[in-house]
Write an enzyme that holds these catalytic residues in place. Structure first.
Site, short mmCIF file in Angstrom:
data_model
loop_
_atom_site.label_atom_id
_atom_site.label_comp_id
_atom_site.label_asym_id
_atom_site.label_seq_id
_atom_site.Cartn_x
_atom_site.Cartn_y
_atom_site.Cartn_z
CG ASN A 179 103.07 49.84 5.62
OD1 ASN A 179 102.17 50.67 5.51
ND2 ASN A 179 103.86 49.51 4.61
CD GLU A 386 81.40 48.32 -15.86
OE1 GLU A 386 80.22 48.48 -16.23
OE2 GLU A 386 81.75 48.45 -14.67
CG HIS A 436 74.45 50.06 -26.38
ND1 HIS A 436 74.74 48.73 -26.56
CD2 HIS A 436 73.16 50.10 -25.93
CE1 HIS A 436 73.69 47.98 -26.25
NE2 HIS A 436 72.70 48.79 -25.88
#
Length: 636
Positions: A179, A386, A436
């Protein structure tokens, strides 16, 4: 006739919003034509059988306009009028944005999320289709996703449609309500992409742009979309706040109610009544189910097992003794990798990584990667996506009959936080594997060294954060994770190898409590040291140095959420009068406990690009400094 029906639907939407004194009338007024034709002519469902295997899904990514779906649920005798009269009110099934329920297929609030979720649902159905469809179609449903300009501006919308095109998830129909208006006004000043060329370039079919208020074109385009070999975008041009003469074509109709004069003008256009015929609901015919059972009995049993969440048993204790020597002094990501190899025996166990498979160690050599030609495989290479990866996982597990995980570095969980939060809101189970876990990754520098991430994840309601120290804790973590029904969880794993061969000191009976004593003291405790995961190595180095002179207790608090569920007496007995909390994060989680002398030694600054040893000195995370802290507390 259609004009009367659709205007009646618009009128109900407006009345609900006006009564609530808040809401978003612009979008439902604009898409009422499209949504009504979809609902009554193309949307396959049977609300009386909510476990229907082959029902279509409707996901509203621009979820602020969900009143249109509530209205159609009312007109098909699913919702009662009291639900619409109490839009946005406590205790009713009509919240401001969609929330997962028997009749709402996903929770969507932030724009763009629903695109990823819907694609995830489509992917799961493609997996089931490849696994269970034989000579008959047990699974051949469509996923209808509504989105607006804002959803396609959001980065996660682009991530999701790109991945969808790469896998050719051709049960996806994305209905784009264009729109040209957002809260800040006309979008052409900041959003003017060639949508058709963009989607064509990433392996999508595109219909349109077409008039979203032309009934013949709407019906024709929806029918054509169901026949596409590719994922398909239907590009509708609509008028926001359609027929509201005072506010149409304006951002003012997006999220505000009408005043008295505006309401009267609208009612002049909408005072048309129509008696709705009950929707003819769709279901799989019994003869097909009978044929499937008779000719594919073992596939039928497997399907029933999966749909009822009956997980085949994995002997984790046997796994421990089988691999005990392999696990000594290894990183927890490697230990978890060997466990995951066994977990792939569960047929509904699938997972993926955001372009870090070789670092996260989440793919078994015996498991192949899912592609557009091989949906029967069980591992996703998500690419560097991710956020989208997390939303796709939401879609995959939304019906609670798949065990799914996704993985990346802990520091990149920030990309995913918005979507992880949606898991906890929706009470869905997913496993997030973050590797990590600390500054020990070293040379990659502060951008890759997690500091605040453990604290952020632990703050999420209903979310289990496991940071295990060794094989036993990892096995127990996986055992608990597989048992969970309504909770997501994360495994925080180390990249570096470290000494974790102090297994003989562990009190196995209490590991399942999330926090427990690794050492037993018969006499008065001089100090208790609390930590988790890979930080335990430093604590044991201090322990072996000081234990000749002092009574030291080591506590592994590897899952705070689990520990919080224990009885008060157990929790109080874990800590002593003098307690040192030590962790390579900025969390201060022990502040909530009544400990007389509590010293929290953590990280309050970002790291540097340097070796692990240099960073230990930089953060004062050395054996010498820890010994000094312990002696200071003991002397108090």
């Amino acid at each position: 006739m259609y004009y009367n029906i659709i205007n009646n639907i618009r009128l109900i939407c407006i009345k609900s919003i006006q009564k609530a004194k808040s809401g978003h009338p612009g979008m439902p007024l604009g898409i009422a034509d499209i949504f009504t034709f979809l609902w009554f002519f193309f949307y396959k469902n049977n609300f009386k059988n909510i476990k229907n295997l082959n029902k279509d899904k409707i996901i509203i990514s621009n979820g602020h306009g969900v009143i249109i779906q509530y209205t159609l649920l009312y007109l098909t005798k699913i919702y009662k009028i009291i639900e619409l009269k109490n839009l946005r009110k406590f205790g009713f099934n009509t919240p401001a944005h969609p929330e997962l329920s028997n009749y709402i297929d996903a929770s969507t609030g932030p724009l763009g999320n629903g695109i990823g979720i819907g694609i995830g649902i489509g992917i799961k159905n493609k997996i089931f289709k490849n696994k269970f469809n034989k000579k008959i179609n047990i699974f051949n449903n469509k996923i209808w996703i509504f989105c607006g300009d804002g959803c396609l501006m959001e980065g996660v919308g682009n991530e999701s449609v790109s991945f969808c095109g790469a896998l050719n998830v051709n049960n996806i129909i994305l209905i784009y309500d264009s729109n040209n208006i957002s809260i800040d006004g006309i979008v052409k000043n900041y959003f003017f992409e060639n949508i058709k060329q963009k989607f064509n370039s990433i392996n999508w079919d595109v219909i349109g742009p077409i008039d979203g208020h032309d009934y013949k074109l709407i019906k024709k385009s929806l029918k054509k979309a169901t026949l596409s070999y590719y994922p398909i975008l239907i590009y509708f041009k609509t008028v926001i706040g359609f027929l509201s003469s005072d506010k149409s074509y304006s951002e003012t109709v997006h999220g505000s109610i009408f005043n008295k004069k505006q309401k009267i003008n609208i009612y002049k256009n909408y005072t048309l009544k129509y008696f709705f015929k009950k929707k003819i609901f769709f279901d799989i015919k019994n003869k097909y189910i009978i044929y499937f059972i008779k000719n594919y009995y073992f596939s039928f049993l497997e399907l029933i097992r999966i749909l009822n969440n009956i997980i085949i048993k994995i002997n984790l204790i046997k796994l421990y003794f089988k691999n005990e020597k392999k696990f000594l002094n290894k990183s927890t990501r490697f230990i978890s990798y060997l466990i995951i190899n066994d977990l792939y025996k569960i047929n509904e166990f699938i997972g993926g990584s955001a372009d870090l498979t070789s670092s996260n160690l989440t793919k078994s050599n015996n498991i192949n990667v899912i592609s557009k030609k091989f949906f029967q495989n069980r591992f996703f290479n998500y690419g560097v996506r991710e956020f989208s990866m997390t939303l796709i996982n939401y879609g995959i597990v939304s019906e609670k009959n798949i065990i799914s995980f996704c993985s990346t570095f802990l520091v990149f969980s920030n990309y995913m936080y918005n979507a992880i939060r949606n898991f906890t809101i929706s009470k869905l189970k997913n496993i997030f594997i973050f590797t990590h876990d600390s500054f020990s990754i070293g040379e990659d520098g502060p951008s890759h060294q997690p500091i605040e991430h453990l604290k952020n994840l632990r703050s999420l309601p209903r979310f289990y954060v496991f940071r295990p120290y060794n094989l036993i804790e990892l096995i127990i973590s996986w055992y608990i994770i597989l048992k969970l029904k309504k909770n997501s969880s994360s495994l925080i794993l180390s990249r570096q190898d470290f000494k974790n061969n102090f297994i003989k000191l562990i009190n196995i009976n209490n590991i399942i409590r999330g926090g427990y004593k690794l050492t037993k003291i018969k006499y008065k405790i001089d100090i208790t040291i609390v930590t988790s995961g890979s930080d335990m190595e430093n604590v044991f180095n201090v322990y072996f140095f000081l234990k000749k002179y002092f009574n030291i207790t080591i506590v592994s608090l590897y899952c705070l959420f689990l520990f919080e569920k224990q009885k008060k007496n157990y929790k109080n007995n874990i800590f002593s009068k003098k307690t040192l909390f030590f962790e390579s994060s900025n969390d201060i989680l022990l502040n909530k406990y009544n400990i007389q002398y509590l010293f929290i030694f953590n990280i309050k600054k970002y790291g540097k690009s340097a070796s692990e040893k240099d960073l230990q000195k930089y953060f004062n995370f050395t054996k010498k400094n820890l010994i000094k802290l312990c002696l200071y507390l003991i002397k108090l």
